[in-house]
Design an enzyme around this catalytic site. Structure first.
Site, PDB file in Angstrom:
ATOM      1  CE  LYS A   1      -1.804   2.615   2.982  1.00  0.00           C
ATOM      2  NZ  LYS A   1      -1.481   3.711   2.326  1.00  0.00           N
TER       3      LYS A   1
ATOM      4  CD  GLU B   1      14.063   0.924   8.567  1.00  0.00           C
ATOM      5  OE1 GLU B   1      14.624   1.421   9.499  1.00  0.00           O
ATOM      6  OE2 GLU B   1      14.461  -0.481   8.332  1.00  0.00           O
TER       7      GLU B   1
ATOM      8  CB  CYS C   1      13.333   9.321   7.865  1.00  0.00           C
ATOM      9  SG  CYS C   1      14.390   7.794   7.037  1.00  0.00           S
TER      10      CYS C   1
ATOM     11  CD  GLU D   1      10.477  12.805  10.923  1.00  0.00           C
ATOM     12  OE1 GLU D   1       9.007  12.900  10.923  1.00  0.00           O
ATOM     13  OE2 GLU D   1      11.455  12.036  10.227  1.00  0.00           O
TER      14      GLU D   1
HETATM   15  P1  NAD Z   1       2.821   8.584   7.076  1.00  0.00           P
HETATM   16  O1  NAD Z   1       2.617   8.375   8.676  1.00  0.00           O
HETATM   17  O2  NAD Z   1       1.199   9.866   7.463  1.00  0.00           O
HETATM   18  O3  NAD Z   1       1.897   7.894   6.059  1.00  0.00           O
HETATM   19  C1  NAD Z   1       3.191   6.761   5.982  1.00  0.00           C
HETATM   20  C2  NAD Z   1       2.184   5.957   5.306  1.00  0.00           C
HETATM   21  O4  NAD Z   1       1.143   5.004   6.058  1.00  0.00           O
HETATM   22  C3  NAD Z   1       1.612   5.698   3.785  1.00  0.00           C
HETATM   23  O5  NAD Z   1       1.483   5.067   2.632  1.00  0.00           O
HETATM   24  C4  NAD Z   1      -0.109   6.446   4.554  1.00  0.00           C
HETATM   25  O6  NAD Z   1      -1.580   6.183   3.635  1.00  0.00           O
HETATM   26  C5  NAD Z   1      -0.230   5.466   5.597  1.00  0.00           C
HETATM   27  N1  NAD Z   1      -0.894   4.955   6.760  1.00  0.00           N
HETATM   28  C6  NAD Z   1      -1.836   6.556   7.811  1.00  0.00           C
HETATM   29  N2  NAD Z   1      -2.222   6.263   8.559  1.00  0.00           N
HETATM   30  C7  NAD Z   1      -2.103   4.624   8.139  1.00  0.00           C
HETATM   31  C8  NAD Z   1      -3.337   3.935   9.170  1.00  0.00           C
HETATM   32  N3  NAD Z   1      -3.778   4.743  10.299  1.00  0.00           N
HETATM   33  N4  NAD Z   1      -3.480   3.123   8.674  1.00  0.00           N
HETATM   34  C9  NAD Z   1      -2.102   2.532   8.209  1.00  0.00           C
HETATM   35  N5  NAD Z   1      -1.719   3.268   6.716  1.00  0.00           N
HETATM   36  C10 NAD Z   1      -1.889   4.466   7.222  1.00  0.00           C
HETATM   37  O7  NAD Z   1       4.206   9.371   6.592  1.00  0.00           O
HETATM   38  P2  NAD Z   1       3.834  10.256   5.531  1.00  0.00           P
HETATM   39  O8  NAD Z   1       3.411  11.655   6.033  1.00  0.00           O
HETATM   40  O9  NAD Z   1       3.659   9.434   4.445  1.00  0.00           O
HETATM   41  O10 NAD Z   1       5.824   9.796   5.596  1.00  0.00           O
HETATM   42  C11 NAD Z   1       6.592  10.383   6.199  1.00  0.00           C
HETATM   43  C12 NAD Z   1       7.255   9.671   7.741  1.00  0.00           C
HETATM   44  O11 NAD Z   1       7.912   8.821   7.612  1.00  0.00           O
HETATM   45  C13 NAD Z   1       8.219  10.767   8.650  1.00  0.00           C
HETATM   46  O12 NAD Z   1       7.468  10.641   9.737  1.00  0.00           O
HETATM   47  C14 NAD Z   1       9.092   9.618   8.103  1.00  0.00           C
HETATM   48  O13 NAD Z   1      10.955  10.018   8.754  1.00  0.00           O
HETATM   49  C15 NAD Z   1       8.901   8.477   8.218  1.00  0.00           C
HETATM   50  N6  NAD Z   1      10.029   8.148   6.789  1.00  0.00           N
HETATM   51  C16 NAD Z   1      11.383   7.394   8.369  1.00  0.00           C
HETATM   52  C17 NAD Z   1      11.628   6.330   7.274  1.00  0.00           C
HETATM   53  C18 NAD Z   1      12.730   5.314   7.755  1.00  0.00           C
HETATM   54  O14 NAD Z   1      13.747   4.674   7.181  1.00  0.00           O
HETATM   55  N7  NAD Z   1      12.535   5.294   8.971  1.00  0.00           N
HETATM   56  C19 NAD Z   1      11.815   6.505   5.380  1.00  0.00           C
HETATM   57  C20 NAD Z   1      11.208   7.727   5.343  1.00  0.00           C
HETATM   58  C21 NAD Z   1       9.995   8.591   5.905  1.00  0.00           C
END
Ligand code: NAD
Length: 488
Positions: free
Chosen positions: A183, A259, A293, A390
């Site tokens: 997803k 992650e 991240c 962040e």
């Molecule tokens: P997000 O948590 O809003 O969304 C990530 C994913 O989760 C998306 O596909 C979103 O649709 C899904 N999602 C959101 N709510 C959900 C729920 N209730 N149930 C299931 N899925 C759900 O994050 P984002 O804004 O897309 O990404 C940015 C974040 O990701 C930042 O915090 C960044 O640090 C982190 N990130 C971490 C890494 C790592 O490897 N540690 C890498 C890239 C990004």
């Protein structure tokens, strides 16, 4: 939009990929994917319902036994073919990522390289899933430890690295013999849709990887995670969503990889090579428009070199060209959406209210798209929100320290623990910092550390598990111990 862009977008699939077929969603809704540089709709794609999610899991479950039984060599060769196809089509993937996510084209090309390396790496790892074997210390029989695929997986990815965050999960799952439902983020689903078509072109059998795009991630995900046939949840995204998913995963005692967010310290000691520190800082902060991240979030600089460091980074940052990522020379693209711009603005305003100085930038840019001026702040006071949250934007925030103990205390003063960056010429100090900083990864003298051959991941609230490297495939494998009785 240019002719090339229009032609590329026309070729991107717009339905759900389930059981090897492109199928319509049953929701009757659609997701509009927008170009953050212009705000215009790039393409409309299917918006999966709860029923579509269930269908995708059915397909992954149905394909699981035959995929687990497929020879590792065959699994590896499909990944290798996918790697080769991606190289042939690198310009398409790079342009698509720039269109839907906004980063400059040169950086999207870099992501094709990085993301592609997971295909090559795990293609090689597929045939090296070794266990071990040895005598029972009591002398009665032989111990055999082997590994087998964990089972059907649910893989959730974020928008900031649309290709690499997908391949970092999909490739090890394929290599290990697991099937999955993927997803992607609703803001950037196009890259994953194009990529799964590439996997099918590389010979991946139906049902091994299924893709659902949805605007109702929570509603669609919950029943998938609660389904007893699912065995693994791998998530990359924000810490609050990760925490909520861990709670859900507890119900089925799922294997999980998380992650999550970061708040990386970038520590510059007084003995650092400032040329290298500035070069590393610009990469660690402004790569991916600051939306990584691994982005350096807090610059912790020795008080004796802080002013020179600030002057040098300010001189470089004020020259950055801001614009649509497709345009020549652009270094800083748009942020992903209005909320991201508002957040960066609020963090800068809070820091300034607590005494910080804006050396360049400092606010959103007027006009179309979601642009924020590349910014340098100095004198950021303890307690400022920008040191705790962040930023996920092009804002470089500098605080100062007086001695090593204070630098360590400041660097570790966060709930996150993904990565840290340290610049010093003193090897002994560098070694002390490796031990002292509570992060899963460190760049010692460098500002970018991501590599498919390395174990990527964090400690504390930055996550659980490692992606890439020799450990990466084990996130998708169970360990089985067998005691074989002595021959009689
Ligand atoms: P997000 O948590 O809003 O969304 C990530 C994913 O989760 C998306 O596909 C979103 O649709 C899904 N999602 C959101 N709510 C959900 C729920 N209730 N149930 C299931 N899925 C759900 O994050 P984002 O804004 O897309 O990404 C940015 C974040 O990701 C930042 O915090 C960044 O640090 C982190 N990130 C971490 C890494 C790592 O490897 N540690 C890498 C890239 C990004």
């Amino acid at each position: 939009m240019t002719v090339t862009e229009t032609a590329l977008l026309e070729g991107v699939p717009d339905r759900l990929f389930i059981g090897g077929e492109w199928v319509e969603s049953t929701s009757g809704r659609a997701i509009e994917v927008r170009d953050p540089a212009t705000g215009l709709v790039l393409k409309t794609v299917a918006d999966a319902s709860v029923a579509d999610g269930a269908r995708a899991l059915d397909a992954a479950v149905a394909a699981a036994p035959s995929w687990a039984a497929t020879p590792a060599r065959e699994r590896g060769e499909i990944l290798r073919r996918a790697f080769d196809l991606l190289q042939e089509r690198r310009e398409e993937f790079a342009l698509l990522m720039t269109l839907e996510m906004g980063k400059p084209l040169a950086e999207s090309r870099g992501e094709v390289t990085y993301g592609g390396e997971f295909l090559r790496w795990f293609g090689e790892e597929a045939v090296r899933i070794a266990g071990h074997y040895g005598p029972n210390p009591e002398g009665t029989g032989t111990m055999v430890v082997s590994h087998r695929p964990v089972g059907p997986c649910y893989l959730i990815t974020p928008w900031n690295f649309p290709l690499a965050m997908a391949t970092r999960k999909i490739a090890p799952a394929i290599a290990a013999g697991c099937t999955s439902v993927v997803k992607p983020a609703e803001l950037t689903p196009l890259t994953t849709l194009l990529f799964v078509q590439l996997l099918a072109d590389a010979g991946l059998p139906p049902g091994v990887v299924n893709v659902i795009t949805t605007s109702t991630a929570g509603d669609v995900s919950e029943p998938i995670i609660a389904d007893p046939r699912l065995r693994k949840l791998s998530f990359t995204g924000s810490t609050p969503v990760g925490v909520s998913l861990l709670r859900q995963a507890a119900g089925g005692v799922l294997r999980t990889s998380m992650e999550l967010g970061g708040n990386a310290p970038f520590v510059v000691f007084d003995d650092a090579d400032l040329d290298k520190a500035v070069e590393g800082a610009l990469l660690a902060k402004f790569r991916n428009v600051g939306e990584a991240c691994t982005a350096a979030n807090r610059f912790i600089v020795h008080e004796s070199v802080a002013e020179e460091f600030a002057e040098r980074v300010t001189a470089a940052v004020s020259e950055f060209v801001v614009g649509r990522g497709t345009d020549d020379g652009v270094r800083i693209g748009p942020l992903i959406n209005d909320e991201a711009v508002a957040k960066a603005g609020a963090l800068v305003d809070d820091a300034v209210a607590r005494g910080a100085t804006v050396r360049t930038g400092g606010a959103a840019l007027e006009g179309d798209g979601t642009f924020f001026a590349p910014t340098v702040l100095t004198g950021v006071a303890r307690g400022s929100d920008i040191l705790r949250e962040e930023i996920f934007g092009p804002v470089l925030a500098i605080s100062t320290f007086a001695d090593e103990a204070e630098a360590v205390a400041m660097a570790n003063d966060t709930q996150y623990g993904l990565v840290s960056y340290v610049f010093t010429r003193d090897l002994a100090r560098g070694q002390r910092m490796i031990d002292a900083l509570d992060t899963g990864m460190m760049g010692l003298g460098v500002g970018v550390i991501s590599n498919a051959a390395a174990p990527f991941g964090g400690v504390k609230q930055s996550g659980i598990g490692r992606e890439g490297g020799a450990l990466g495939i084990h996130e998708y494998l169970e360990t089985k111990y067998t005691l074989i009785a002595p021959a009689s």
